[in-house]
Design a protein around this motif. Structure first.
Motif, PDB file in Angstrom:
ATOM      1  N   GLU A 225       0.823  -1.206   0.000  1.00 61.34           N
ATOM      2  CA  GLU A 225       0.000   0.000   0.000  1.00 61.34           C
ATOM      3  C   GLU A 225       0.857   1.256   0.000  1.00 61.34           C
ATOM      4  OE1 GLU A 225      -2.620  -0.274   3.310  1.00 61.34           O
ATOM      5  OE2 GLU A 225      -3.665  -2.050   2.525  1.00 61.34           O
ATOM      6  N   ARG A 226       1.938   1.257   0.775  1.00 64.95           N
ATOM      7  CA  ARG A 226       2.819   2.443   0.803  1.00 64.95           C
ATOM      8  C   ARG A 226       3.480   2.642  -0.549  1.00 64.95           C
ATOM      9  NH1 ARG A 226       0.220   1.910   4.483  1.00 64.95           N
ATOM     10  NH2 ARG A 226       0.403   2.769   6.587  1.00 64.95           N
ATOM     11  N   LEU A 227       3.859   1.540  -1.198  1.00 67.56           N
ATOM     12  CA  LEU A 227       4.494   1.636  -2.508  1.00 67.56           C
ATOM     13  C   LEU A 227       3.511   2.213  -3.534  1.00 67.56           C
ATOM     14  CD1 LEU A 227       6.743   1.070  -4.548  1.00 67.56           C
ATOM     15  CD2 LEU A 227       5.931  -1.294  -4.683  1.00 67.56           C
ATOM     16  N   LEU A 228       2.296   1.698  -3.577  1.00 62.60           N
ATOM     17  CA  LEU A 228       1.317   2.177  -4.540  1.00 62.60           C
ATOM     18  C   LEU A 228       0.909   3.622  -4.251  1.00 62.60           C
ATOM     19  CD1 LEU A 228      -0.937  -1.003  -4.887  1.00 62.60           C
ATOM     20  CD2 LEU A 228       0.830  -0.199  -6.456  1.00 62.60           C
ATOM     21  N   ASP A 229       0.788   3.968  -2.975  1.00 56.75           N
ATOM     22  CA  ASP A 229       0.472   5.357  -2.616  1.00 56.75           C
ATOM     23  C   ASP A 229       1.598   6.294  -3.054  1.00 56.75           C
ATOM     24  OD1 ASP A 229      -1.914   4.585  -1.503  1.00 56.75           O
ATOM     25  OD2 ASP A 229      -1.205   4.664   0.581  1.00 56.75           O
ATOM     26  N   GLY A 230       2.842   5.847  -2.887  1.00 52.77           N
ATOM     27  CA  GLY A 230       3.973   6.667  -3.300  1.00 52.77           C
ATOM     28  C   GLY A 230       4.010   6.876  -4.794  1.00 52.77           C
ATOM     29  N   ILE A 231       3.686   5.827  -5.553  1.00 54.15           N
ATOM     30  CA  ILE A 231       3.620   5.943  -6.997  1.00 54.15           C
ATOM     31  C   ILE A 231       2.529   6.946  -7.392  1.00 54.15           C
ATOM     32  CG2 ILE A 231       2.983   4.718  -9.119  1.00 54.15           C
ATOM     33  CD1 ILE A 231       4.303   2.208  -7.860  1.00 54.15           C
ATOM     34  N   GLU A 232       1.376   6.823  -6.749  1.00 56.61           N
ATOM     35  CA  GLU A 232       0.249   7.706  -7.075  1.00 56.61           C
ATOM     36  C   GLU A 232       0.603   9.163  -6.821  1.00 56.61           C
ATOM     37  OE1 GLU A 232      -4.514   7.546  -6.343  1.00 56.61           O
ATOM     38  OE2 GLU A 232      -3.242   7.269  -4.570  1.00 56.61           O
TER      39      GLU A 232
END
Length: 238
Positions: A225-232
């Motif tokens: 989730e942190r990775l995808l949020d960072g990408i977003e």
């Protein structure tokens, strides 16, 4: 000498004796052996025994062990994205679901993780996976190279997490100690470090941390989730 891509060669030669088995049967046997005993157990002789064929006859299907491994990887990565999977159109949901399926696949087939982190050749299921992955992040305002980097980052996270899981399972098998028990053995030395005051961040970790002992699913989801949020957060503004 440059080798021809396996997928450019017909499964059944135009001349000579026709094989009695299929590449699919050979692949299934190889995956079964590797799942049970590891990749090092794969040999042409062993596979011949598994399918009831002569060792030399296998060379009608493949040129050697490297081809067998290519077949195995392509067959297993198909589980990342089962046929008929419909994308939702929500890139975070689709990429997250892909990451979860990839992790479970690697855990079912522990030999896959190191191979998945290595050079990836073109093959039917890997190309299908790449096509679908690019569709997931298409329309986000990214160039193709940026899209590939984004997808690669998610798979790198999954691969690294899984290799940690597999390493922990191997450590448990080898020592008979789970992570908490192993950490308890380190406690006297860690306490001496804390008492010295020389490593304040290590002290903070030892006294305030605990995620490492938490539910593995929760830890995986937290990182994903942190990775995808960072990408977003870094996507171009629409």
């Amino acid at each position: 000498m440059v080798r021809e891509n396996l997928w450019m060669r017909p499964e059944r030669p135009a001349r000579g004796p026709q094989p009695n088995y299929s590449r699919a049967a050979l692949t299934e046997a190889a995956v079964r052996v590797a799942d049970a005993e590891g990749l090092e157990a794969i040999s042409m002789r062993r596979l011949a025994t598994e399918i009831g064929a002569g060792t030399m006859s296998l060379y009608r299907y493949v040129s050697g062990k490297d081809d067998v491994i290519e077949l195995m990887v392509d067959a297993v990565v198909a589980q990342y994205l089962p046929e008929g999977t419909v994308l939702s159109g929500d890139w975070k949901a689709d990429l997250g679901a892909l990451a979860r399926r990839a992790r479970l696949t690697m855990l079912r087939h522990p030999w896959l993780a190191p191979l998945a982190a290595s050079r990836q050749g073109a093959s039917p299921n890997r190309l299908r996976l790449l096509e679908a992955s690019l569709h997931m992040v298409d329309g986000l305002g990214l160039g193709v190279d940026e899209m590939l980097t984004l997808i690669g980052g998610v798979f790198a996270y999954v691969n690294g997490f899984v290799q940690g899981e597999l390493a922990e399972a191997e450590a448990l098998r080898r020592t008979g100690l789970d992570l908490r028990e192993w950490t308890a053995l380190q406690k006297p030395y860690l306490m001496s470090i804390i008492a010295s005051g020389d490593h304040p961040m290590v002290t903070k970790m030892a006294t305030e941390g605990g995620r490492a002992y938490g539910d593995v699913e929760e830890r995986f989801e937290y990182g994903l989730e942190r990775l995808l949020d960072g990408i977003e957060a870094r996507l171009p503004e629409s």
